[in-house]
Enzyme design. Sequence first.
Site, mmCIF file in Angstrom:
data_model
loop_
_atom_site.group_PDB
_atom_site.id
_atom_site.type_symbol
_atom_site.label_atom_id
_atom_site.label_comp_id
_atom_site.label_asym_id
_atom_site.label_seq_id
_atom_site.Cartn_x
_atom_site.Cartn_y
_atom_site.Cartn_z
ATOM 1 N N GLY A 42 -2.801 3.164 -2.637
ATOM 2 C CA GLY A 42 -3.209 2.482 -3.780
ATOM 3 C C GLY A 42 -2.686 1.352 -3.151
ATOM 4 O O GLY A 42 -2.289 0.659 -1.729
ATOM 5 N N ALA B 57 1.052 -1.329 0.124
ATOM 6 C CA ALA B 57 0.422 0.352 0.017
ATOM 7 C C ALA B 57 0.489 1.270 0.323
ATOM 8 O O ALA B 57 2.366 1.313 0.584
ATOM 9 C CB ALA B 57 -1.125 0.233 0.838
ATOM 10 N N ASP B 58 0.111 2.349 -0.791
ATOM 11 C CA ASP B 58 1.050 3.263 -0.297
ATOM 12 C C ASP B 58 0.067 5.026 -0.600
ATOM 13 O O ASP B 58 -1.846 4.821 -1.309
ATOM 14 C CB ASP B 58 1.987 3.310 -1.929
ATOM 15 N N THR B 59 0.473 5.466 -0.077
ATOM 16 C CA THR B 59 -0.723 6.974 0.384
ATOM 17 C C THR B 59 -0.081 8.191 0.311
ATOM 18 O O THR B 59 1.083 7.893 0.654
ATOM 19 C CB THR B 59 -1.459 6.695 1.839
#
Length: 194
Positions: A111, A74-76
């Site tokens: 994501g 995950a990436d924010t």
Amino acid sequence: MASERDLPRVILASASSRRHELLSHILSNFEVQTADIDETPKSDELPAALVGRLAKSKALAIWHKNPDAIVIGADTIVTLGHEIFGKPKSQNDSIAILKKLSEKRHTVMTGVAIISASKNLSKVVKTEVEFACLSTKQIQNYWQTGEPQDKAGSYAIQGIGGKFVKQITGSYSNVVGLPLVETQLMLAEMGIHE
């Protein structure tokens, strides 16, 4: 009913304590490994494409070392138009970021990618956040708390930074770092139900 050892290994490819805590709300048993990837945006890469690519890259980096596992990456990021705000580099950078977000609606994108030997799922979740008017003094005081220093967009909605948020449209957990509803649905598609 399957015993615990019959269940596949699940690995969260993230160093974020916030993601670890969020995932523990939907999964009782998972490991954590940190993916060391280059997070530099490509030229002309749009925010949604960037965050989707980084989530997949994190998941793949860990999956290649653990091909028997199901890996969640995950990436924010925080965006205003096409401008992307990562973690602030300094107090002045934090002030500049939060001044830009003051009295505006911005988008937080996470994501999420889940990879196994047989499946590859990914999704980008967007949440709209509107900030109240922030004074320079408020921003400076906030920096002194230490909270914004490792946060995308230089704030934490689940912490002191929540006092700046006037309105939110969409997933709250997405702003914290992992959209729970969407992640749970993706895990179910992978055959993991709790």
